[in-house]
Design an enzyme around this catalytic site. Structure first.
Site, PDB file in Angstrom:
ATOM      1  N   LYS A  74      52.841  31.881  59.252  1.00 39.52           N
ATOM      2  CA  LYS A  74      53.329  31.264  58.020  1.00 39.52           C
ATOM      3  C   LYS A  74      54.788  30.856  58.198  1.00 39.52           C
ATOM      4  O   LYS A  74      55.570  31.587  58.821  1.00 39.52           O
ATOM      5  CB  LYS A  74      53.205  32.261  56.860  1.00 39.52           C
ATOM      6  CG  LYS A  74      53.571  31.669  55.503  1.00 39.52           C
ATOM      7  CD  LYS A  74      53.504  32.726  54.403  1.00 39.52           C
ATOM      8  CE  LYS A  74      53.750  32.125  53.031  1.00 39.52           C
ATOM      9  NZ  LYS A  74      53.698  33.142  51.961  1.00 39.52           N
ATOM     10  N   SER A 149      50.737  31.768  48.181  1.00 42.83           N
ATOM     11  CA  SER A 149      51.485  30.721  48.857  1.00 42.83           C
ATOM     12  C   SER A 149      51.141  30.550  50.341  1.00 42.83           C
ATOM     13  O   SER A 149      51.481  29.529  50.923  1.00 42.83           O
ATOM     14  CB  SER A 149      52.982  31.021  48.742  1.00 42.83           C
ATOM     15  OG  SER A 149      53.296  32.232  49.416  1.00 42.83           O
ATOM     16  N   SER A 173      50.340  36.414  47.653  1.00 44.63           N
ATOM     17  CA  SER A 173      50.361  35.229  48.518  1.00 44.63           C
ATOM     18  C   SER A 173      49.513  35.318  49.782  1.00 44.63           C
ATOM     19  O   SER A 173      49.254  34.301  50.410  1.00 44.63           O
ATOM     20  CB  SER A 173      51.801  34.879  48.900  1.00 44.63           C
ATOM     21  OG  SER A 173      52.458  34.302  47.803  1.00 44.63           O
TER      22      SER A 173
END
Lengths: 469, 466
Positions: A74, A149, A173
């Protein structure tokens, strides 16, 4: 299917790391344009690294636990000399000078970083739609959001761009996109993985986690990155054991707690039913089912947002256009300079949260908002402690609904915030939680345990996984 | 008119590494931004790790300033934007500081209460190149541990504020946790008000002299306002060191809401009573204790004991020399001569050319009569101004005392030349001998000892008959 077998094959020299990598790069070439799971791809360096590892193996040298396997990271996690944007224009050309602790561990075990995945800007979002680099599409249904996210990490796993991925979870997330994309997402105990090198959203809630296709892969990756480091004072010494080795699908001695508040108003009927089916499966395997309560749940979402945005308003203050990131060439005095840099560099949702957070910490409001939120945090801790005294694990839905359409909620921040209602309480109390797909691919089941019970919740997830195969 | 002064003093602690990272703190002669890392540059993703030495040093200071030391303390974030502040917040202590309720006594036995002491990180440093339209930032200082000492408004004159700062320096230097000779190692803000007026906070004071100047200026300014019947506003003012005046800061700069909240990246710090006690036991002798001991142990005066304990370097200098040379003599020569010469040159002992060996050599030569007191003083001056070893200086500059036999010859020569004075003396005019001593001194360029000369003269003159 199981990528741990591939690692073993690479180690034995039965599969070349490069060949293995090329399979994923092929998949990226085929589908990435449609999905947009990555902000930055690292194919060339990945190939070099794969060749290096193949050479090592051919020369009979020892290789690490991740021997030549690709990992998608990420973009909220700092990678040395590999652009790290956190989904923001503010950092669109930022090339870090150091590696996050987790990246060091991955590199040490010979993992290969295949690319940096898309995410909501500074991890603030539930749909990966606030990214400066455009939204990610859900590989299950391209019209839908992948969740957020860490939407890029979940989508990359789902469409086969990488066998392993890392996300970060401040209020869901990791679990949310895992749920929406039909993947396994683990948010471990707060402190069990060093946050050094994770771009901070809300420090007391942030935790790096894994997103993979299977439970075993999550456990395997978690074992590599877990443990206290000297760089993160809030990291904790993890009990000396391998979670992967601990996986055990005998649940006959366990009591499963079903927190009633997680099935209440706002949770879709379809979601409720799917989760209950899986609870029934566990019961059939011999687990005792018990209804438990988290009375302070009704305040959790509001309290979570106050803590998160309060800390965020401070954590994001460093982006002032002086040392790195977006800057301005206009000759202005200081106040105007950094204000302009921040006005230009941050997107709408980030600005909204910074402003709200600044307000919540201001003199005269601090007691009313931030401090009150901390009190609710204590109540939540007590509630979860009690619930986990009455049972061994909690099982609940991860998300209150299935993936929604791209653009459907982005103009309505409150309804987006509401999507986090079942995941944020867990961050508030620092417990480990897992999202594993139910029989419906895009409905996730959330399994919550006591601190350091990753082995236990993953084992329970494995039962559900096996039931659904 | 009553003057009320309170101080907030910032001192850099002498830890080897910074407060929250491993970068070195000896940044002063380094290229800009070379003592930096992701932590003290506030790079995204970096996290602070507390330097435990700073807690120990802070605790030592707290104990020396008679504070209650907290068993549990916490760091907070103080949020504001400034280019020298790389994270956009300063990690500091807020409502749970390291120490509280201390006090310290000034020389006149005046008690100054210490409200609190706490640890925080130093920001970077802005550099404004002359006539440039830009400023530069050096983050080498960023993250150096600072101890903030906040007093109650217990001082009533600029002189007292200056004495307080000196006292703080003296105390912390005795603990070896601070070096006041380093540029910018001590800075302070002062709150000052006059009866019937609002309080001004004066920022940017960086020396004792500066403190005295800034406060004196403020007293005059506030007095004048009050005399003219005008209001003294409650405001923050900036001290301009070059012009020795204070200036009102822009209102925007004053309206700070720092939005303090607990630093989530650092756990609570526990300091057990055992730990505090073990630090207390290791605490070195403080100036006050040393003063008392010097008085008891050596035959020196109260004033000498006080002077000798104004710095640890000086106290050690005295004490080590006293092992070899008579302590009383040593005390006299250190306090009267050496310290006077140092003050005259605005030098401190540690940065001067003088050292223990040289000083012992001088005192031993003096004791053995190889040099005169005047000669000794000249040698000290020469060393301070130009360096060198006394042995060489005595040789080169011919500072060797005149030995007895040589002195006899010179005296006889002088007596022959000054028969008038000799006659006066014999006739009973005793002052005449002073004139003769003076003549001998001038003939020997001060290398004869006046007392010896006088004795010899008397003896020789007694042999004369009228």
């Amino acid at each position: 299917m199981n990528h741990i077998e591939s690692i073993l094959k690479i180690k034995k020299g039965e599969l070349s790391s490069l060949e293995y990598l090329e399979k994923f790069i092929d998949q990226i070439n085929k589908k990435e344009d449609e999905i947009n799971a990555f902000i930055t791809l690292n194919e060339e360096k990945a190939r070099e690294k794969a060749k290096e590892i193949d050479k090592k193996i051919n020369n009979g040298k020892e290789v690490g636990k991740l021997a030549g396997t690709p990992i998608a990271i990420k973009d909220s996690i700092i990678t040395k000399n590999l652009r790290t944007t956190c989904g923001s224009q503010m950092l669109k050309d930022f090339s870090p000078q150091y590696d996050a602790d987790v990246i060091k561990k991955i590199k040490k075990e010979d993992g290969i970083i295949i690319g940096k995945t898309n995410c909501d800007e500074f991890c603030m979002g539930t749909s990966t739609e606030t990214s400066y680099f455009g939204p990610t599409h859900n590989p299950i249904d391209h019209e839908k959001v992948p969740g957020g996210s860490s939407g890029g990490s979940a989508a990359a796993i789902k469409y086969g761009a990488s066998p392993f991925s890392l996300g970060s979870d401040t209020g869901g997330s990791v679990r949310c996109p895992a749920s929406f994309c039909g993947t396994v997402g683990l948010k471990p105990t707060y402190g069990s993985i060093s946050r050094y090198g994770l771009i901070a959203y809300a420090s007391s809630l942030d935790q790096i986690g894994t997103i993979t296709n299977t439970i075993e892969e999550s456990a395997y990756l978690f074992d590599v990155i877990k443990g206290k480091t000297k760089n993160d004072s809030t990291s904790l010494k993890y009990p000396d054991r391998d979670v992967y080795e601990e996986l055990d699908t005998d649940i006959s001695q366990k009591t499963i707690g079903v927190p009633q508040e997680f099935f209440g108003e706002g949770v879709d009927q379809e979601v409720n039913e799917e989760v209950k089916k899986s609870i029934k499966d566990l019961e059939d395997q011999g687990a005792k089912i018990k209804s438990v309560n988290i009375p302070s749940m009704e305040y959790a979402l509001a309290a979570y947002y106050l803590v998160a945005i309060g800390e965020a308003s401070s954590n994001l203050a460093r982006f002032d256009g002086v040392r790195y990131g977006h800057y301005s060439n206009k000759n202005k005095d200081w106040e105007d300079y950094f204000s302009e840099v921040r006005r230009e560099g941050f997107g709408k949702e980030v600005k909204r949260r910074i402003m709200l957070g600044t307000y919540a910490l201001s003199a005269g409001y601090y007691e009313k908002y931030y401090q009150k939120a901390l009190k609710i945090r204590t109540l939540l801790k007590n509630d979860f402690e009690r619930a986990l005294n009455e049972s061994d694990l909690l099982v609940a839905p991860t998300m209150p609904f299935k993936p929604f359409e791209l653009g459907e909620k982005i103009e309505d921040p409150l309804s987006l915030y509401f999507a986090d209602i079942l995941t944020v309480p867990i961050n508030m109390v620092g417990l480990p939680a897992l999202s594993v797909p139910s029989k419906e691919e895009d409905i996730g089941i959330q399994i919550i345990g006591e601190p350091f019970s990753e082995g236990e919740i993953l084992s329970t997830g494995k039962i559900i996984e096996e039931e659904n195969q | 008119m009553n003057v009320t002064i309170g101080l907030e003093v910032h001192v850099q602690l002498l830890t080897k590494s910074k407060l929250f990272c491993n970068c070195g703190t000896n940044y002063r002669d380094s290229e800009p931004n070379t003592h930096t890392c992701p932590v003290c540059l506030g790079l995204p993703g970096s996290l602070p790790v507390l330097n435990k030495k700073a807690i120990e040093y802070g605790t030592m200071a707290g104990l020396a300033l008679n504070c209650d030391i907290a068993n549990e303390m916490q760091f907070h974030r103080k949020n504001y934007f400034y280019p020298d502040l790389p994270k956009g917040f300063q990690i500091t202590q807020y409502d749970r500081p390291l120490g509280q309720n201390g006090e310290i006594r000034l020389d006149q036995d005046k008690k100054i209460r210490i409200k609190r002491i706490h640890l925080e990180e130093d920001p970077g440093r802005l550099v404004h190149p002359p006539s440039a339209r830009y400023s530069l930032i050096d983050y080498n200082r960023s993250g150096v541990p600072l101890l903030e000492i906040v007093t109650k408004p217990d001082m009533d004159s600029p002189q007292e504020a200056r004495s307080f700062l000196k006292k703080i320096r003296e105390t912390l230097e005795f603990l070896d946790i601070f070096d006041g000779s380093l540029d910018g190692a001590m800075r302070c803000d002062a709150n000052i008000s006059l009866e019937g007026g609002g309080r001004a906070e004066v920022k940017n004071i960086s020396s004792y002299k500066g403190a005295e100047k800034a406060l004196s200026y403020e007293i005059t300014r506030q007095k004048n306002l009050l005399r003219r019947g005008k209001e003294v506003k409650r405001e923050t003012r900036h001290f301009d060191e070059s012009q020795e005046i204070t200036r009102s800061m822009r209102e925007k700069e004053q309206e700070h809401d720092y939005r303090y909240f607990p630093e989530p990246d650092l756990p609570l710090i526990q300091l057990t009573e055992e730990k505090i006690n073990s630090i207390k036991e290791k605490l070195p002798e403080l100036p006050e204790e040393k003063r008392k001991r010097f008085l008891d142990q050596y035959e020196i005066t109260k004033d000498q004991a006080k002077s000798l304990t104004t710095s640890k370097t000086l106290a050690n200098f005295f004490e080590e020399i006293s092992q070899q040379v008579n302590p009383k003599k040593t005390a006299t020569w250190v306090t009267d001569s050496l310290m006077g010469e140092l003050n005259y040159r605005d030098q401190s002992l540690s940065e001067s050319n003088m050292n223990k060996q040289k000083f012992i050599y001088i005192l031993e030569k003096l004791r053995d009569g190889d040099i005169t007191e005047k000669g000794a003083t000249k040698i000290i001056r020469h060393i301070l101004d130009e360096g060198g070893h006394p042995k060489e200086i005595i040789k080169q500059k011919d500072f060797k005392a005149i030995k007895s036999q040589n002195l006899d010859q010179i005296i006889h020569k002088i007596l022959e030349k000054n028969s008038e004075a000799v006659e006066d003396y014999i006739k009973g005019k005793e002052e005449a001998i002073n004139y003769l001593v003076g003549q001998v001194m001038s003939e020997t360029k001060g290398k004869a000892k006046p007392a010896d000369t006088r004795k010899k003269l008397q003896k020789i003159l007694e042999g004369y008959d009228g």
